[in-house]
Motif scaffolding. Structure first.
Motif, PDB file in Angstrom:
ATOM      1  N   GLY A  63     132.244 -56.794  14.459  1.00  0.00           N
ATOM      2  CA  GLY A  63     131.833 -55.462  14.835  1.00  0.00           C
ATOM      3  C   GLY A  63     131.838 -54.851  14.155  1.00  0.00           C
ATOM      4  O   GLY A  63     132.199 -53.056  14.874  1.00  0.00           O
ATOM      5  N   VAL A  64     133.475 -54.869  13.039  1.00  0.00           N
ATOM      6  CA  VAL A  64     133.508 -53.738  12.740  1.00  0.00           C
ATOM      7  C   VAL A  64     132.633 -52.655  12.395  1.00  0.00           C
ATOM      8  O   VAL A  64     132.884 -51.235  12.007  1.00  0.00           O
ATOM      9  CB  VAL A  64     134.390 -54.258  11.323  1.00  0.00           C
ATOM     10  N   LEU A 123     138.898 -48.825  12.542  1.00  0.00           N
ATOM     11  CA  LEU A 123     140.183 -48.920  13.229  1.00  0.00           C
ATOM     12  C   LEU A 123     139.723 -48.954  14.926  1.00  0.00           C
ATOM     13  O   LEU A 123     140.650 -50.698  15.312  1.00  0.00           O
ATOM     14  CB  LEU A 123     140.530 -47.841  13.126  1.00  0.00           C
ATOM     15  N   ILE A 124     139.662 -48.703  15.670  1.00  0.00           N
ATOM     16  CA  ILE A 124     139.099 -48.773  17.022  1.00  0.00           C
ATOM     17  C   ILE A 124     138.115 -49.934  17.090  1.00  0.00           C
ATOM     18  O   ILE A 124     138.361 -50.542  18.492  1.00  0.00           O
ATOM     19  CB  ILE A 124     137.770 -47.212  17.374  1.00  0.00           C
ATOM     20  N   GLY A 125     137.233 -49.941  16.284  1.00  0.00           N
ATOM     21  CA  GLY A 125     136.592 -51.423  16.553  1.00  0.00           C
ATOM     22  C   GLY A 125     137.427 -52.491  16.697  1.00  0.00           C
ATOM     23  O   GLY A 125     137.215 -53.308  17.362  1.00  0.00           O
ATOM     24  N   VAL A 126     138.139 -53.008  15.520  1.00  0.00           N
ATOM     25  CA  VAL A 126     139.029 -53.793  15.059  1.00  0.00           C
ATOM     26  C   VAL A 126     140.025 -54.136  16.199  1.00  0.00           C
ATOM     27  O   VAL A 126     140.109 -55.205  17.027  1.00  0.00           O
ATOM     28  CB  VAL A 126     139.689 -53.961  14.025  1.00  0.00           C
ATOM     29  N   PHE A 127     140.422 -52.949  16.885  1.00  0.00           N
ATOM     30  CA  PHE A 127     141.797 -52.795  17.653  1.00  0.00           C
ATOM     31  C   PHE A 127     140.835 -53.912  19.100  1.00  0.00           C
ATOM     32  O   PHE A 127     141.304 -54.379  19.707  1.00  0.00           O
ATOM     33  CB  PHE A 127     142.316 -51.692  17.880  1.00  0.00           C
ATOM     34  N   ALA A 128     139.962 -53.305  19.722  1.00  0.00           N
ATOM     35  CA  ALA A 128     138.878 -53.418  20.749  1.00  0.00           C
ATOM     36  C   ALA A 128     138.507 -55.421  20.572  1.00  0.00           C
ATOM     37  O   ALA A 128     138.654 -55.394  21.823  1.00  0.00           O
ATOM     38  CB  ALA A 128     137.927 -52.524  20.869  1.00  0.00           C
TER      39      ALA A 128
END
Length: 326
Positions: A87-88, A121-126
């Motif tokens: 999803g990144v 960055l937000i995507g990978v943490f999500a």
């Protein structure tokens, strides 16, 4: 060894070809002389400001996408897997779309790539939050699909509500993927993230080879599955995020290249990593050269060319998988 020599030679030839091909018809020797020794003429400026950044980005992005695809397929033990599964790429594209829509991309030189990197960055943490620290590979896939769907929906919403047709047009063209009009600034933005991502993914070779025997056998051989997955996700995220940030969406490289090279490395995931790195670089370099040769006066997008090549191969892969399952 022969495969490595062939792929290295192919990438070197394509890189040199990329430096020569362009609207300004120049020979190889004068172009390289202008590149390495400079000068005050227009050719030196063309080589340093236009062709060299474009060739370097094609080399970096293609190599990163190829390795990420091989790593993802090795981890999931599925030839249909590709880097975008986590999803990144969707969240990186969403960050870039928001930068274009809000005017940040036009007001700030680094606005678009930094917004895309922030989205990645937000995507990978999500994804890691949804999948959990000890979740299975299936949980990781489902989390990635959910984040991709949400990012795609939000991107469509931004386009739907855009009051500025010029911004919407720019968004659509940017999402097609391209290396045109890129400079060394884009190279320096993407380089540390792609190098970091490739370095993380390169450490997976032993673990991916062990995974061919199953997760239980891999753990019995001393492979830490949690650490393996973290390196996979963050390495892939660094490559995908940086690539999307500077070039837009370039699909099918991480899916097609490992599939084509797998029979040539004895179906060993560890060996496939570096073979796919070189193969991905060759594919993107070839596609970018084709963009300049097919419609030199037009604006054919790189992502369109890779999709036109990759989609039929993807359909062929599905067909072969179906036949093997009968």
């Amino acid at each position: 060894m022969r495969l490595s020599i062939f792929l290295c030679s192919l990438v070197a030839v394509l890189f040199l070809t990329s430096l020569v091909v362009g609207p300004a018809d120049t020979a190889l020797v004068p172009s390289l002389r202008a590149l390495f020794f400079g000068g005050e003429g227009p050719l030196a400026m063309v080589m340093h400001e236009i062709r060299l950044p474009r060739a370097l980005l094609a080399l970096m992005i293609g190599g990163g996408l190829g390795m990420a695809g091989a790593a993802m397929q090795g981890y999931l033990r599925n030839p249909l897997a590709e880097p975008g599964l986590i999803g990144v790429s969707g969240t990186a594209a969403l960050g870039a779309v928001l930068a274009i829509q809000t005017g940040v991309a036009g007001a700030f030189l680094f606005g678009l790539p930094l917004a895309a990197l922030a989205g990645a960055l937000i995507g990978v943490f999500a994804v890691m939050l949804l999948a959990g620290p000890n979740g299975s590979s299936l949980t990781l896939i489902l989390a990635g699909i959910a984040i991709s769907a949400l990012a795609a929906a939000l991107t469509s919403l931004v386009l739907n509500l855009s009051p500025n047709p010029f911004a919407a047009n720019e968004i659509v063209f940017w999402m097609m993927g391209s290396l045109a009009d890129r400079s060394m600034v884009h190279v320096w933005i993407a380089l540390p993230f792609i190098v970091m991502g490739i370095a993380l993914l390169a450490t997976l070779a032993r673990g991916l080879d062990a995974l061919t025997l199953g997760e239980d056998a891999a753990q019995a051989m001393g492979i830490g599955m949690r650490g393996l997955r973290l390196r996979l996700v963050f390495g892939t995220a660094a490559v995908i995020g940086a690539s999307t940030a500077v070039a837009g969406a370039i699909g099918f490289v991480g899916l097609v290249v490992p599939h084509l090279l797998r029979p040539l490395v004895g179906a060993q995931p560890g060996r496939l990593l570096w073979a796919s790195t070189l193969g991905g670089a060759a594919m993107v370099l070839t596609a970018d050269i084709a963009v300049r040769l097919i419609l030199p006066s037009g604006d054919l997008k790189l992502g369109v060319v890779t999709a036109l090549v990759g989609a039929p191969l993807f359909l062929h892969l599905i067909y072969r998988t179906r036949l093997n399952s009968l």
